[in-house]
Scaffold this motif. Structure first.
Motif, mmCIF file in Angstrom:
data_model
loop_
_atom_site.group_PDB
_atom_site.id
_atom_site.type_symbol
_atom_site.label_atom_id
_atom_site.label_comp_id
_atom_site.label_asym_id
_atom_site.label_seq_id
_atom_site.Cartn_x
_atom_site.Cartn_y
_atom_site.Cartn_z
ATOM 1 N N ASN A 49 0.933 -1.191 0.002
ATOM 2 C CA ASN A 49 -0.140 -0.087 0.012
ATOM 3 C C ASN A 49 0.805 1.225 -0.066
ATOM 4 O OD1 ASN A 49 -2.500 -1.100 -0.008
ATOM 5 N ND2 ASN A 49 -2.372 -1.478 2.080
ATOM 6 N N LEU A 50 1.862 1.258 0.664
ATOM 7 C CA LEU A 50 3.042 2.410 0.466
ATOM 8 C C LEU A 50 3.588 2.627 -0.905
ATOM 9 C CD1 LEU A 50 4.772 2.005 4.296
ATOM 10 C CD2 LEU A 50 3.078 3.763 3.259
ATOM 11 N N ALA A 51 3.548 1.449 -1.454
ATOM 12 C CA ALA A 51 4.451 1.626 -2.880
ATOM 13 C C ALA A 51 3.256 1.828 -3.858
ATOM 14 C CB ALA A 51 5.156 0.051 -3.069
ATOM 15 N N LEU A 52 2.095 1.729 -3.607
ATOM 16 C CA LEU A 52 1.148 2.315 -4.717
ATOM 17 C C LEU A 52 1.323 3.616 -5.478
ATOM 18 C CD1 LEU A 52 -2.154 0.605 -3.194
ATOM 19 C CD2 LEU A 52 -0.823 -0.233 -5.054
ATOM 20 N N PRO A 53 1.600 4.680 -4.636
ATOM 21 C CA PRO A 53 1.789 5.726 -5.450
ATOM 22 C C PRO A 53 3.028 5.681 -6.583
ATOM 23 C CG PRO A 53 1.522 6.325 -3.000
ATOM 24 C CD PRO A 53 1.850 4.695 -3.263
ATOM 25 N N ASP A 54 4.075 4.975 -6.014
ATOM 26 C CA ASP A 54 5.286 4.973 -6.819
ATOM 27 C C ASP A 54 4.942 4.104 -8.094
ATOM 28 O OD1 ASP A 54 6.720 6.543 -5.610
ATOM 29 O OD2 ASP A 54 7.797 4.844 -4.292
ATOM 30 N N LEU A 55 4.117 2.922 -7.785
ATOM 31 C CA LEU A 55 3.559 2.015 -8.934
ATOM 32 C C LEU A 55 2.808 2.860 -9.843
ATOM 33 C CD1 LEU A 55 2.745 -1.215 -6.722
ATOM 34 C CD2 LEU A 55 4.745 -0.882 -8.563
ATOM 35 N N SER A 60 2.141 3.972 -14.901
ATOM 36 C CA SER A 60 1.015 5.055 -15.236
ATOM 37 C C SER A 60 -0.450 4.199 -15.116
ATOM 38 C CB SER A 60 1.157 5.180 -16.859
ATOM 39 O OG SER A 60 2.385 5.806 -17.358
ATOM 40 N N ALA A 61 -0.609 3.673 -13.942
ATOM 41 C CA ALA A 61 -1.824 3.063 -13.715
ATOM 42 C C ALA A 61 -2.807 3.924 -13.171
ATOM 43 C CB ALA A 61 -1.399 1.919 -12.335
ATOM 44 N N THR A 62 -3.793 3.315 -13.481
ATOM 45 C CA THR A 62 -5.503 4.277 -13.010
ATOM 46 C C THR A 62 -5.533 3.528 -11.588
ATOM 47 O OG1 THR A 62 -6.800 2.415 -13.870
ATOM 48 C CG2 THR A 62 -6.005 4.273 -15.224
ATOM 49 N N ASN A 63 -6.709 4.366 -11.012
ATOM 50 C CA ASN A 63 -6.884 4.023 -9.676
ATOM 51 C C ASN A 63 -7.595 2.753 -9.760
ATOM 52 O OD1 ASN A 63 -6.290 6.281 -8.419
ATOM 53 N ND2 ASN A 63 -8.135 7.356 -8.597
ATOM 54 N N ALA A 64 -8.253 2.066 -10.809
ATOM 55 C CA ALA A 64 -8.888 0.956 -10.886
ATOM 56 C C ALA A 64 -7.500 -0.181 -10.969
ATOM 57 C CB ALA A 64 -9.861 0.832 -12.094
ATOM 58 N N SER A 65 -6.523 0.166 -11.506
ATOM 59 C CA SER A 65 -5.405 -0.751 -11.546
ATOM 60 C C SER A 65 -4.872 -0.775 -10.324
ATOM 61 C CB SER A 65 -4.493 -0.137 -12.881
ATOM 62 O OG SER A 65 -4.875 -0.272 -14.265
ATOM 63 N N LEU A 66 -4.608 0.132 -9.579
ATOM 64 C CA LEU A 66 -4.010 0.173 -8.414
ATOM 65 C C LEU A 66 -4.790 -0.755 -7.440
ATOM 66 C CD1 LEU A 66 -2.838 3.749 -8.000
ATOM 67 C CD2 LEU A 66 -1.477 1.780 -8.486
ATOM 68 N N THR A 67 -6.204 -0.578 -7.528
ATOM 69 C CA THR A 67 -6.856 -1.484 -6.611
ATOM 70 C C THR A 67 -6.864 -2.878 -7.026
ATOM 71 O OG1 THR A 67 -8.721 0.519 -6.552
ATOM 72 C CG2 THR A 67 -9.531 -1.939 -6.008
ATOM 73 N N TRP A 68 -6.669 -3.175 -8.149
ATOM 74 C CA TRP A 68 -6.625 -4.472 -8.491
ATOM 75 C C TRP A 68 -5.269 -5.168 -8.247
ATOM 76 C CZ3 TRP A 68 -9.860 -8.454 -10.020
ATOM 77 C CH2 TRP A 68 -10.968 -8.153 -10.578
ATOM 78 N N ILE A 69 -4.081 -4.429 -7.992
ATOM 79 C CA ILE A 69 -2.953 -4.555 -7.687
ATOM 80 C C ILE A 69 -2.847 -4.935 -6.117
ATOM 81 C CG2 ILE A 69 -0.544 -3.944 -7.120
ATOM 82 C CD1 ILE A 69 -0.820 -2.138 -9.675
ATOM 83 N N ALA A 70 -3.482 -4.305 -5.612
ATOM 84 C CA ALA A 70 -3.563 -4.536 -3.954
ATOM 85 C C ALA A 70 -4.489 -5.439 -3.641
ATOM 86 C CB ALA A 70 -4.108 -3.023 -3.275
ATOM 87 N N ASP A 71 -5.787 -5.763 -4.216
ATOM 88 C CA ASP A 71 -6.602 -6.641 -3.994
ATOM 89 C C ASP A 71 -6.046 -8.058 -4.512
ATOM 90 O OD1 ASP A 71 -8.321 -4.853 -2.860
ATOM 91 O OD2 ASP A 71 -9.735 -4.876 -4.514
ATOM 92 N N GLY A 72 -5.322 -8.006 -5.607
ATOM 93 C CA GLY A 72 -4.711 -9.139 -6.245
ATOM 94 C C GLY A 72 -3.922 -10.016 -5.143
ATOM 95 N N TYR A 73 -3.047 -9.072 -4.625
ATOM 96 C CA TYR A 73 -2.058 -9.329 -3.571
ATOM 97 C C TYR A 73 -2.462 -10.113 -2.522
ATOM 98 C CZ TYR A 73 2.245 -9.487 -0.843
ATOM 99 O OH TYR A 73 3.238 -9.747 -0.069
#
Length: 119
Positions: A49-55, A60-73
């Motif tokens: 979650n701390l790395a999400l802004p850098d990711l 060039s991820a959207t908010n939806a992509s970031l949600t999928w990254i966090a939820d997928g993990y």
């Protein structure tokens, strides 16, 4: 027909003091191991979650992509609970917990040495 009440002393070992002391130490060890394992998992999810802004910037991820990254993990970790629990029932919970902690630690150590490339 009458039933006789069970006395508490019928089912207790002769040397109850040693059993109680050993049982409490064993329970404390189990509690410590489970808390340590939980801390490792929570720390990894927090680090993600701390790395999400850098990711977001790097990918060039959207908010939806970031949600999928966090939820997928998180879902990947949760999906391993039932199969590894079944394996733990067969070969021993302690062995599976130790093996999982070692694998998780090695993977985290390898990830810490990963080199990021910028383009």
């Amino acid at each position: 027909m009458s039933t006789s009440p069970h006395r508490a002393s019928d089912h207790q070992p002769e040397d109850r003091q040693d059993t109680v002391a050993t049982g409490r130490a064993g329970h404390n060890g189990v509690l410590f191991a489970m808390c340590l394992s939980l801390v490792l998992v929570v720390a990894s999810v927090s680090a993600l979650n701390l790395a999400l802004p850098d990711l977001a910037i790097d990918l060039s991820a959207t908010n939806a992509s970031l949600t999928w990254i966090a939820d997928g993990y998180t879902v990947a970790l949760a999906a391993l609970v039932l199969p590894l629990g079944a394996i733990g029932d067969r070969i021993g919970r302690r062995n599976v917990l130790v093996a999982g902690t070692v694998v998780f630690g090695i993977a985290s150590l390898a990830a810490s040495f990963a080199d990021s490339t910028t383009t």
